[in-house]
Write a protein that holds these residues in place. Structure first.
Motif, PDB file in Angstrom:
ATOM      1  N   UNK A  94       0.823  -1.215   0.000  1.00  0.00           N
ATOM      2  CA  UNK A  94       0.000   0.000   0.000  1.00  0.00           C
ATOM      3  C   UNK A  94       0.855   1.263   0.000  1.00  0.00           C
ATOM      4  N   UNK A  95       1.972   1.213   0.704  1.00  0.00           N
ATOM      5  CA  UNK A  95       2.863   2.375   0.733  1.00  0.00           C
ATOM      6  C   UNK A  95       3.475   2.614  -0.652  1.00  0.00           C
ATOM      7  N   UNK A  96       3.872   1.529  -1.325  1.00  0.00           N
ATOM      8  CA  UNK A  96       4.442   1.664  -2.666  1.00  0.00           C
ATOM      9  C   UNK A  96       3.399   2.162  -3.663  1.00  0.00           C
ATOM     10  N   UNK A  97       2.165   1.688  -3.544  1.00  0.00           N
ATOM     11  CA  UNK A  97       1.092   2.185  -4.405  1.00  0.00           C
ATOM     12  C   UNK A  97       0.871   3.674  -4.170  1.00  0.00           C
ATOM     13  N   UNK A  98       0.935   4.099  -2.917  1.00  0.00           N
ATOM     14  CA  UNK A  98       0.741   5.502  -2.565  1.00  0.00           C
ATOM     15  C   UNK A  98       1.884   6.362  -3.113  1.00  0.00           C
ATOM     16  N   UNK A  99       3.097   5.817  -3.071  1.00  0.00           N
ATOM     17  CA  UNK A  99       4.275   6.583  -3.483  1.00  0.00           C
ATOM     18  C   UNK A  99       4.416   6.663  -4.997  1.00  0.00           C
ATOM     19  N   UNK A 100       4.124   5.552  -5.689  1.00  0.00           N
ATOM     20  CA  UNK A 100       4.392   5.470  -7.127  1.00  0.00           C
ATOM     21  C   UNK A 100       3.157   5.587  -8.006  1.00  0.00           C
ATOM     22  N   UNK A 101       1.970   5.344  -7.427  1.00  0.00           N
ATOM     23  CA  UNK A 101       0.758   5.361  -8.231  1.00  0.00           C
ATOM     24  C   UNK A 101       0.527   4.078  -8.999  1.00  0.00           C
ATOM     25  N   UNK A 102       1.330   3.044  -8.759  1.00  0.00           N
ATOM     26  CA  UNK A 102       1.213   1.782  -9.485  1.00  0.00           C
ATOM     27  C   UNK A 102      -0.004   0.988  -9.020  1.00  0.00           C
ATOM     28  N   UNK A 103      -0.402   0.034  -9.851  1.00  0.00           N
ATOM     29  CA  UNK A 103      -1.521  -0.837  -9.523  1.00  0.00           C
ATOM     30  C   UNK A 103      -1.068  -1.939  -8.558  1.00  0.00           C
ATOM     31  N   UNK A 104      -2.054  -2.539  -7.868  1.00  0.00           N
ATOM     32  CA  UNK A 104      -1.784  -3.577  -6.871  1.00  0.00           C
ATOM     33  C   UNK A 104      -0.949  -4.724  -7.435  1.00  0.00           C
ATOM     34  N   UNK A 105      -1.341  -5.264  -8.580  1.00  0.00           N
ATOM     35  CA  UNK A 105      -0.659  -6.435  -9.132  1.00  0.00           C
ATOM     36  C   UNK A 105       0.813  -6.156  -9.416  1.00  0.00           C
ATOM     37  N   UNK A 106       1.115  -4.956  -9.902  1.00  0.00           N
ATOM     38  CA  UNK A 106       2.509  -4.611 -10.219  1.00  0.00           C
ATOM     39  C   UNK A 106       3.353  -4.489  -8.952  1.00  0.00           C
ATOM     40  N   UNK A 107       2.788  -3.882  -7.917  1.00  0.00           N
ATOM     41  CA  UNK A 107       3.539  -3.719  -6.667  1.00  0.00           C
ATOM     42  C   UNK A 107       3.703  -5.059  -5.970  1.00  0.00           C
ATOM     43  N   UNK A 108       2.682  -5.915  -6.039  1.00  0.00           N
ATOM     44  CA  UNK A 108       2.806  -7.254  -5.445  1.00  0.00           C
ATOM     45  C   UNK A 108       3.948  -8.017  -6.097  1.00  0.00           C
ATOM     46  N   UNK A 109       4.043  -7.959  -7.405  1.00  0.00           N
ATOM     47  CA  UNK A 109       5.130  -8.640  -8.100  1.00  0.00           C
ATOM     48  C   UNK A 109       6.491  -8.123  -7.646  1.00  0.00           C
ATOM     49  N   UNK A 110       6.599  -6.822  -7.448  1.00  0.00           N
ATOM     50  CA  UNK A 110       7.850  -6.235  -6.973  1.00  0.00           C
ATOM     51  C   UNK A 110       8.138  -6.676  -5.536  1.00  0.00           C
ATOM     52  N   UNK A 111       7.101  -6.750  -4.709  1.00  0.00           N
ATOM     53  CA  UNK A 111       7.278  -7.199  -3.327  1.00  0.00           C
ATOM     54  C   UNK A 111       7.762  -8.647  -3.287  1.00  0.00           C
ATOM     55  N   UNK A 112       7.263  -9.464  -4.191  1.00  0.00           N
ATOM     56  CA  UNK A 112       7.727 -10.857  -4.262  1.00  0.00           C
ATOM     57  C   UNK A 112       9.175 -10.918  -4.718  1.00  0.00           C
ATOM     58  N   UNK A 113       9.545 -10.086  -5.670  1.00  0.00           N
ATOM     59  CA  UNK A 113      10.918 -10.066  -6.164  1.00  0.00           C
ATOM     60  C   UNK A 113      11.895  -9.655  -5.063  1.00  0.00           C
ATOM     61  N   UNK A 114      11.466  -8.727  -4.209  1.00  0.00           N
ATOM     62  CA  UNK A 114      12.327  -8.231  -3.139  1.00  0.00           C
ATOM     63  C   UNK A 114      12.302  -9.103  -1.893  1.00  0.00           C
ATOM     64  N   UNK A 115      11.403 -10.094  -1.872  1.00  0.00           N
ATOM     65  CA  UNK A 115      11.326 -10.988  -0.718  1.00  0.00           C
ATOM     66  C   UNK A 115      10.390 -10.521   0.377  1.00  0.00           C
TER      67      UNK A 115
END
Length: 466
Positions: A180-201
């Protein structure tokens, strides 16, 4: 000659520290860090605990599996049952329900104390474990079960035990807060931020427990049980995840000076009869950006407590990770060891009353409701009439135009007016209500969905702190 011989004799066991046999169940990320601390800081821990904490073994499924921390191979065993049977203190970090439950009960029944971080087990069957601990004068401590390194369980059980806690709000899942913080900061959609969160662990390959709110719900049940001295299980928690939160919701929140957080909320509620009950729920929540919880960024956790005498308190810190969680475990280990040495185990189960769980009819909140409607005369008045039918007052209405918002007063536009829109045939509207019963608000949304001028209800978010 005799006196000399006596003087020459070494001082024996009377001055030697007591030895407590410690069994560690689980050698994963957290378990490895706990074992490292027990081995590397043995002398310091003995001084703090008043007893030497002798790590007797680490029960694992596969002795040969690679580990994050190098420890003597002879410490590892697959015989968890045998390890537990000879222990004075058991640290359970296996997770899950079974065989963790069986091992914890076995330890408590032979008088061994237990430290665990198993939120799922405590939320599902904590009452059984607490009763068993009390029946056998054993300790059951679980600081690491909620919010990682943040000391929150002990303050509720001990520091605030003489106060009356009325409400607990918590960001208790780092994965969802990161998203939610990344969505707030970047304006990205949920699915894109979730994928990034998985990549970062930050998120698991299967993130269901996090993004659907189940992890937070288990922690909410534990916090509510302790805060209100009653029994709350996972089944008592109403739960909604963050998968439906969109970039449009985030942008609308920003435009209104709000932010979205997944909150665990536990509160005392007084019904119409005057009797007291408990409401526990987890859901995405709109908060003013001035609220202390709104400033919790990334994967961090925070718990906000409201008490009659202490007022408002907030506890903030790392909510996960091997070393932070091991810190919470070891705090419990030292505290438990001290009490074993003193022969005075603390009270494990704090349930002194049995309060009823309160459903939607007993809760008051505010809603933010997003609608996509037909762009035609009379739409606003028809929607507003549904709010009025259910006794729900509109605080603000915003017409979203090309991603921006234009705020209107509480009164709907005249029947002949048209709503501004970014398309030729549809308008985007967002209403924020005054506080009303959850039941009335839910009924309002259900009836709005049935209006022929409403294309869809795009979002329904609860609002707190305003």
């Amino acid at each position: 000659m005799t006196e000399t011989s006596e003087a020459a004799k070494p001082q024996v066991a009377a001055d030697a520290p007591r030895v407590l046999k410690v069994a560690l169940l689980g050698g994963g990320t957290v378990g490895s860090q706990v074992a490292r601390i027990l081995v590397d800081h043995a002398e310091a821990l003995a001084a703090r605990a008043g007893a030497r904490l002798a790590l007797e073994g680490i029960a694992v499924r596969n002795i040969g599996a690679p580990r994050d921390v190098e420890l003597p191979r002879e410490l590892y065993t697959t015989d968890a049952e045998g390890l537990v049977a000879s222990a004075d203190l058991v640290i359970e970090l296996m997770g899950g329900i079974e065989p963790a439950r069986t091992h914890i009960l076995a330890a408590l029944r032979h008088g061994a104390s237990v430290v665990t971080g198993n939120k799922a087990l405590l939320a599902q069957d904590g009452a059984t474990l607490f009763d068993e601990a009390d029946a056998n004068d054993a300790e059951l401590n679980f600081e690491a079960a909620v919010a990682g390194a943040i000391p929150i369980i002990r303050p509720i059980r001990e520091s605030l035990s003489g106060d009356r806690i009325t409400r607990v709000l918590g960001i208790v899942n780092g994965t969802t807060n990161f998203i939610l913080d990344a969505m707030d900061t970047t304006g990205a959609q949920f699915a894109d931020v979730l994928a990034e969160a998985q990549r970062l662990g930050y998120a698991e390959a299967d993130p269901t427990a996090d993004v659907e709110g189940l992890d937070a719900a288990a922690k909410a049940a534990i916090l509510a049980s302790l805060a209100f001295h009653t029994r709350v299980s996972l089944d008592d928690v109403r739960c909604e995840g963050i998968t439906k939160v969109s970039a449009a919701d985030i942008a609308a929140a920003q435009d209104a000076g709000l932010t979205i957080k997944l909150l665990a909320i536990a509160e005392l509620v007084r019904g119409e009869s005057g009797s007291e009950g408990v409401s526990v729920r987890v859901h995405p929540t709109l908060l003013p950006r001035t609220h202390p919880l709104a400033a919790v960024r990334g994967a961090y956790n925070a718990v906000f407590i409201e008490a009659e005498n202490a007022g408002s308190l907030m506890f903030y810190g790392a909510g996960a990770g091997g070393a932070p969680t091991a810190s919470a475990i070891m705090g419990d280990v030292v505290t438990t060891a001290r009490r074993i040495v003193a022969g005075s185990p603390g009270r494990t189960g704090t349930a002194t009353r049995f309060l009823p769980m309160v459903g939607p009819e007993g809760i008051t909140t505010s809603y933010s409701i997003g609608l996509e409607v037909s762009d035609q005369p009379g739409v606003l008045s028809r929607v507003a009439s549904v709010f009025a039918e259910h006794g729900v007052s509109i605080e603000t209405m915003r017409q979203e135009i090309d991603g921006a918002g234009a705020e209107a007063g509480v009164a709907p536009l005249a029947d002949g007016a048209r709503a501004s829109t970014s398309t030729a045939s549809r308008a985007q509207l967002r209403f924020v209500t005054h506080r009303a019963s959850e039941a009335a608000l839910a009924a309002t949304v259900a009836d709005i969905k049935n209006l022929d001028v409403v294309e869809s209800v795009t979002s329904v978010l609860r609002v707190e702190g305003v």
